[in-house]
Write a protein that holds these residues in place. Structure first.
Motif, PDB file in Angstrom:
ATOM      1  N   THR A  27       1.013  -1.446   0.169  1.00 33.92           N
ATOM      2  CA  THR A  27      -0.173   0.142  -0.447  1.00 33.92           C
ATOM      3  C   THR A  27       0.891   1.274   0.297  1.00 33.92           C
ATOM      4  OG1 THR A  27      -0.014  -0.525   2.368  1.00 33.92           O
ATOM      5  CG2 THR A  27      -1.755  -1.008   1.318  1.00 33.92           C
ATOM      6  N   PHE A  28       2.035   1.202  -0.177  1.00 38.17           N
ATOM      7  CA  PHE A  28       3.298   2.433  -0.273  1.00 38.17           C
ATOM      8  C   PHE A  28       2.755   3.048  -2.142  1.00 38.17           C
ATOM      9  CE2 PHE A  28       4.629   1.128   3.478  1.00 38.17           C
ATOM     10  CZ  PHE A  28       5.355   0.369   3.725  1.00 38.17           C
ATOM     11  N   PHE A  29       1.757   3.623  -2.176  1.00 34.06           N
ATOM     12  CA  PHE A  29       1.131   4.180  -3.734  1.00 34.06           C
ATOM     13  C   PHE A  29       2.334   4.728  -4.344  1.00 34.06           C
ATOM     14  CE2 PHE A  29      -1.704   0.786  -2.752  1.00 34.06           C
ATOM     15  CZ  PHE A  29      -3.208   1.004  -1.931  1.00 34.06           C
ATOM     16  N   ARG A  30       2.404   6.308  -2.991  1.00 40.26           N
ATOM     17  CA  ARG A  30       3.140   6.870  -3.601  1.00 40.26           C
ATOM     18  C   ARG A  30       4.232   6.319  -3.990  1.00 40.26           C
ATOM     19  NH1 ARG A  30       2.825  12.114  -3.362  1.00 40.26           N
ATOM     20  NH2 ARG A  30       0.958  11.737  -1.553  1.00 40.26           N
ATOM     21  N   LYS A 240     -13.789  16.362  -6.891  1.00 30.22           N
ATOM     22  CA  LYS A 240     -11.800  16.280  -5.744  1.00 30.22           C
ATOM     23  C   LYS A 240     -11.613  14.931  -6.115  1.00 30.22           C
ATOM     24  CE  LYS A 240     -14.188  17.810  -1.870  1.00 30.22           C
ATOM     25  NZ  LYS A 240     -15.478  17.927  -0.097  1.00 30.22           N
ATOM     26  N   HIS A 241     -11.819  14.010  -6.291  1.00 31.64           N
ATOM     27  CA  HIS A 241     -11.222  12.774  -6.675  1.00 31.64           C
ATOM     28  C   HIS A 241     -10.071  13.093  -8.786  1.00 31.64           C
ATOM     29  CE1 HIS A 241      -9.865   8.460  -8.199  1.00 31.64           C
ATOM     30  NE2 HIS A 241     -10.006   8.714  -9.354  1.00 31.64           N
ATOM     31  N   GLU A 242     -11.132  14.026  -9.258  1.00 33.69           N
ATOM     32  CA  GLU A 242     -10.088  14.039 -10.614  1.00 33.69           C
ATOM     33  C   GLU A 242      -9.570  15.246 -10.316  1.00 33.69           C
ATOM     34  OE1 GLU A 242     -11.521  11.698 -12.994  1.00 33.69           O
ATOM     35  OE2 GLU A 242     -10.312  12.464 -13.149  1.00 33.69           O
ATOM     36  N   LYS A 243      -9.289  16.277  -9.430  1.00 35.77           N
ATOM     37  CA  LYS A 243      -7.935  17.595  -8.894  1.00 35.77           C
ATOM     38  C   LYS A 243      -7.051  16.712  -8.778  1.00 35.77           C
ATOM     39  CE  LYS A 243     -11.922  21.094  -7.918  1.00 35.77           C
ATOM     40  NZ  LYS A 243     -12.175  22.100  -7.263  1.00 35.77           N
ATOM     41  N   VAL A 244      -7.250  15.577  -7.660  1.00 35.44           N
ATOM     42  CA  VAL A 244      -5.973  15.027  -6.881  1.00 35.44           C
ATOM     43  C   VAL A 244      -5.385  14.069  -8.230  1.00 35.44           C
ATOM     44  CG1 VAL A 244      -5.121  12.992  -6.064  1.00 35.44           C
ATOM     45  CG2 VAL A 244      -6.807  14.259  -4.780  1.00 35.44           C
ATOM     46  N   HIS A 245      -5.973  13.875  -9.035  1.00 30.29           N
ATOM     47  CA  HIS A 245      -5.137  13.474 -10.338  1.00 30.29           C
ATOM     48  C   HIS A 245      -4.318  15.047 -11.396  1.00 30.29           C
ATOM     49  CE1 HIS A 245      -5.957   9.632 -10.932  1.00 30.29           C
ATOM     50  NE2 HIS A 245      -7.478   9.574 -10.730  1.00 30.29           N
ATOM     51  N   ILE A 246      -5.324  15.787 -10.851  1.00 30.64           N
ATOM     52  CA  ILE A 246      -4.336  16.871 -11.273  1.00 30.64           C
ATOM     53  C   ILE A 246      -2.897  17.536 -11.263  1.00 30.64           C
ATOM     54  CG2 ILE A 246      -4.518  19.452 -12.382  1.00 30.64           C
ATOM     55  CD1 ILE A 246      -7.395  18.533 -13.374  1.00 30.64           C
ATOM     56  N   GLU A 288      -5.687   9.240  -0.899  1.00 29.99           N
ATOM     57  CA  GLU A 288      -5.330  10.574  -0.887  1.00 29.99           C
ATOM     58  C   GLU A 288      -6.539  11.067  -0.528  1.00 29.99           C
ATOM     59  OE1 GLU A 288      -2.629  12.027  -0.702  1.00 29.99           O
ATOM     60  OE2 GLU A 288      -2.834  14.035  -0.278  1.00 29.99           O
ATOM     61  N   MET A 289      -7.661  10.641  -1.244  1.00 30.36           N
ATOM     62  CA  MET A 289      -9.092  10.690  -0.625  1.00 30.36           C
ATOM     63  C   MET A 289      -8.977  11.046   0.608  1.00 30.36           C
ATOM     64  SD  MET A 289     -11.037  12.305  -3.593  1.00 30.36           S
ATOM     65  CE  MET A 289     -12.416  12.256  -3.178  1.00 30.36           C
ATOM     66  N   ILE A 290      -9.037   9.503   0.573  1.00 28.84           N
ATOM     67  CA  ILE A 290      -9.636   8.923   2.191  1.00 28.84           C
ATOM     68  C   ILE A 290      -8.686   9.713   3.336  1.00 28.84           C
ATOM     69  CG2 ILE A 290      -9.412   7.043   4.134  1.00 28.84           C
ATOM     70  CD1 ILE A 290     -11.583   6.928   1.836  1.00 28.84           C
ATOM     71  N   ASN A 291      -7.261   9.799   2.973  1.00 29.05           N
ATOM     72  CA  ASN A 291      -6.662  10.124   3.983  1.00 29.05           C
ATOM     73  C   ASN A 291      -6.983  12.018   4.419  1.00 29.05           C
ATOM     74  OD1 ASN A 291      -4.587   8.648   3.965  1.00 29.05           O
ATOM     75  ND2 ASN A 291      -3.193   9.060   2.688  1.00 29.05           N
TER      76      ASN A 291
END
Length: 873
Positions: A27-30, A240-246, A288-291
């Motif tokens: 789960t170390f996605f980053r 919000k989800h897509e803003k994280v992508h951007i 990121e959304m959950i965090n």
């Protein structure tokens, strides 16, 4: 090209398999994102690296990408006596291994043996195989038979001339073209939608409205979504989800993997690699959304709501993908512990193993570059006897022209040419002189400097040696004569003439048989004749070899050749050895000493560095400091300026970027003394001058840090720019305010225009925001004409961001909504509730509603349905 592509494919496939079986469940996605991108980069970079020969597991050079084909060169006598040789141009045009029947199998073996010997040890530069025709062989081939022989030979071997590598190259390039066109089409579709579809500006994000049953997705700073399909809560979560992508620049990862697929289209693991990158980006965004505090269950429900059959383009990061189940499982999975991070280290030995097994490497024992024949030349016909004679005549004429090609024989030998930063000479690749050739000379006072010329494959290699005039005896005048240079290894005889102080001619070297016997006794039977020629030029004899043996230096043709080519005499070798041992270098290698000689690292230089506290440096580090002109005076100057504790690496960087005593003193006088080495180096790199700092002080700015001033220089903040801001009342600004104003093009003209429009009390931050969002005085006047005066700077910015202008506000007033605040107008604009929309509803019979009711009808789509129904009546 093909070996590189296959090498890259293997590394890319291995990287995917490593990620698939070792890291997918972590789960170390980053961190996974950076691992994937690093593996991608290494897969394309590592195959280009040439590693040192000792590192490779292979004992022979790796297979070259060019075909090594020895060209058989027939002598004139053989050409004239052999009827078959007269037709060699046609009979052998497809393959060199087609042996005519009248040549014995023993001949083929001799040719093969000769080829092997040349490959193993020949240093003469060219590979030549002279087939020996059996004695008493009288070919009796009638003229008619000669003509029939040619097509028969060619027909037997036609398939051998088929260029499979070229065919594969064509197929590969065709695939690249097809997938490149596909990428261009995808780009075109996205750009078309950006231009044609209506959009809303939300800060740095642009929301583009779609029509139809398509999943939301993002590309660059654009979010593509159909707002009519979702309730407000789901709509906000999607944004919000897509803003994280951007915000995290996921588009860059997608584009890079698309390019990988283009160049690795034949590799199924490349497609899987792209999918792995896309999946990990979704995991990362979900996490990121959950965090950020999003309710997990609500978010997972939104994923299900957004699930639609149509998907976005490959170039986009989309909100919903087909692996919803996996995403939900990963959100609910237990977080990976630090103890499992050891898996990531496994990739390092895997890449290292690939380098020592697949990468090309330098073979210091022999240079095979002259055996490599270009693919374009591999299919050329062998020359017939007339062509061979013409080539010989051409070479003879070219050799005569060598006398004129060297205009200045006093030029430094090629090994003394100044090197670029951090570039060491490949001493194992130095060209050797042939045992015969041409020379060009110049007399300077009591010295005669002779340049020996080696011409090969269109290039010229020179090696210059200077002799005392009395060493050469009587030099010939205008008439051709001879003179020689004698040494223990042999005699270098030179023929030619001198006109004034310039001379030219030819030379021949004859080795000494007794010296050859001595070498054999010492176990140096592999020393080549060309090496002995350099022995004479460098005065290497038995004493020299005895010294090397006594001091445990490497004894081989390779090592001796390097010492001789680079002019390391016995006295100089002893001086270097004594100095190195005095400073703890007990076992210096020949290569290291040669590097010191090339870059003029004298024993005195070691003494100077040691006296200044630089002890225990590697020889390479000492050579690097010399290359970058680090002198004892320069180091003393730095110490005097307060930099007495620098490492040699730091000193070298200071020298490269010209951080000298005058610069440090100037900075100190400007009030910046005692600055850390890294900061003053960065300031120098970005051209921060003491004069600039003094200008800042003259305007009252005394407290800026060196880092802030460096940022000024990076963004071209001049003293004149700061002075003009002060003239308009903007004094005592922070460094960040000044920097942001410059970055966003806040200039005196803009400030004057805003002052004239009544905005004379705005802060510099608000003006900067106005400049960012292109808020003009004309725009503000339009709002005021619609009754919206006394707005705050933030309200004006929000109105501009969402394209709420005076006409939009006046439209609502005309419909009777005269008490709407600016915030309400902005909210209506976001939800696409416009005066035109309300007018259409009024025309359809929906009148007298509250503004919020009109907004709800727009959000839920009922208003649009009424309008559409009314239109179809």
């Amino acid at each position: 090209m093909i070996p590189y592509i296959l090498h890259t494919a293997i590394l890319l496939s291995g990287s995917y398999l490593f990620y698939r079986y070792a890291l997918t469940k972590e789960t170390f996605f980053r961190f996974n994102r950076w691992v994937l991108m690093t593996c991608l980069a290494l897969s394309f970079v590592l195959p280009t690296i040439i590693i040192p020969g000792p590192w490779s597991v292979w004992q022979a050079p790796p297979i070259l990408s060019k075909t090594m084909v020895p060209n058989p060169i027939l002598s004139n006598e053989e050409i004239e006596t052999s009827a078959i040789a007269k037709t060699n141009s046609q009979a052998l045009e497809s393959e060199l291994n087609v042996t005519p029947n009248h040549i014995s199998s023993d001949l083929s073996n001799k040719m093969r043996s000769n080829s092997d010997q040349r490959l193993d040890g020949d240093s003469g530069g060219e590979l030549s195989i002279s087939p020996i025709i059996e004695e008493n062989t009288e070919p009796t081939v009638a003229e008619g038979q000669k003509e029939s022989l040619i097509p028969h030979t060619v027909s037997l071997a036609w398939w051998r001339g088929f260029n499979y590598q070229l065919l594969l190259s064509y197929i590969y390039m065709a695939g690249i073209l097809i997938f490149s066109l596909n990428l261009i089409i995808q780009f075109s579709i996205l750009i078309y939608q950006m231009i044609r579809r209506p959009s809303i500006i939300d800060g740095r994000f642009r929301i583009i409205e779609l029509k139809g049953d398509y999943a939301p997705f993002s590309f660059a700073n654009c979010i593509f979504i159909n707002p009519e399909k979702y309730d407000p809560e789901t709509f906000q979560q999607v944004l919000k989800h897509e803003k994280v992508h951007i915000s995290q620049a996921h588009t860059l990862d997608i584009i890079l993997t698309e390019l990988v697929v283009i160049f690795q289209w034949f590799n199924p693991f490349a497609w899987k690699f792209r999918k792995a990158v896309e999946n990990n980006l979704e995991y990362l965004t979900d996490n990121e959304m959950i965090n950020r505090g999003t309710d997990k269950e609500s978010y997972q429900m939104s994923l299900l709501k957004v699930s639609v059959p149509h998907h976005s383009l490959n170039l986009a990061t989309n909100y919903n993908q087909s692996f919803l189940k996996k995403r939900i499982l990963m959100m609910n999975a237990k977080k990976s512990s630090a103890s499992s991070s050891w898996k990531y280290l496994l990739i390092l030995p895997l890449f290292a193993l690939s380098m020592v097994t697949m990468n090309a490497f330098e073979d210091s024992e022999r240079d095979l570059s002259h055996f490599t024949i270009n693919e374009d030349n591999s299919n050329k016909k062998l020359s017939n006897n007339n062509q061979i004679r013409a080539e010989k005549n051409k070479e003879e004429k070219a050799s005569q022209k060598d006398f004129k090609t060297i205009k200045n024989p006093s030029e430094k030998p090629s090994e003394f040419i100044e090197k670029k930063e951090n570039e060491f000479p490949a001493v194992s690749k130095q060209e050797m002189l042939e045992v015969s050739g041409v020379w060009n000379a110049e007399i300077r006072d009591n010295k005669v400097c002779i340049t020996y010329i080696k011409r090969k494959n269109g290039s010229v290699n020179m090696n210059t040696h200077c002799f005392e005039r009395n060493e050469l005896g009587n030099l010939p005048g205008n008439q051709e004569g001879t003179f020689s240079v004698k040494g223990e290894a042999g005699t270098l005889e030179m023929k030619g003439s001198f006109s004034g102080n310039e001379g030219k001619g030819t030379y021949t070297f004859n080795e000494d048989s007794s010296f050859r016997s001595y070498l054999n006794q010492e176990g140096l039977g592999d020393v080549k004749e060309e090496t002995l020629l350099h022995f004479v030029l460098t005065k290497i004899g038995k004493d020299y070899i005895s010294y090397l043996k006594r001091e445990n230096y490497e004894l081989s043709d390779k090592a001796l050749r390097r010492l001789a080519i680079h002019g390391l005499t016995l006295d100089l070798m002893k001086e270097y050895s004594t100095t190195l041992k005095r400073y703890g270098y007990d076992d210096p290698e020949v290569d290291e000493i040669v590097k010191m000689k090339i870059h003029r690292v004298s024993p005195k230089y070691f003494d100077e560095l040691s006296a200044l506290g630089f002890q225990g440096l590697s020889i390479d580090k000492v050579v690097s400091s010399k290359i970058h002109r680090v002198s004892a005076d320069y180091i003393r100057g730095l110490k005097e300026a307060g930099f007495g504790d620098l490492t040699m690496d730091q000193v070298i960087k200071f020298s490269i970027h010209k951080v000298d005593l005058d610069y440090v003193k100037g900075m100190s006088e400007a009030g910046y003394s005692g600055i850390a080495a890294e900061k003053i180096l960065r300031a120098r790199i970005h051209k921060v001058s003491p004069a600039f700092i003094q200008d800042l002080k003259s305007m009252g700015y005394n407290d800026f840090t060196m880092q802030e001033i460096t940022q000024f220089s990076i963004h071209k903040v001049s003293a004149d720019f700061i002075r003009k801001l002060g003239e308009y009342g903007y004094k005592d600004l922070s460094a960040r305010e000044i920097q942001q104003a410059k970055i966003h093009k806040v200039n005196p003209e803009l400030i004057k225009t805003l002052n004239d429009a009544g905005f004379s009390k705005m802060s510099i931050r608000d003006i900067t925001q106005f400049s960012i969002h292109k808020v003009t005085p004309e725009y503000v006047k339009g709002l005021a004409d619609a009754g919206y005066t006394n707005l705050s700077a933030k309200e004006i910015q929000q109105a501009k961001i969402h394209k709420v202008d005076g006409d939009f506000a006046q439209g609502f007033k005309d419909l009777g909504f005269s008490d709407l605040s600016m915030n309400r107008l902005v909210n209506l604009k976001i939800h696409k509730v416009t005066p035109e929309y309300i007018k259409k509803l009024n025309d359809a019979g929906v009148k007298g509603l509250d503004i919020d009711d009109y907004k709800k009808m727009k959000m839920h789509g009922t208003g649009d349905k009424i309008i559409e129904k009314n239109r179809n009546k």
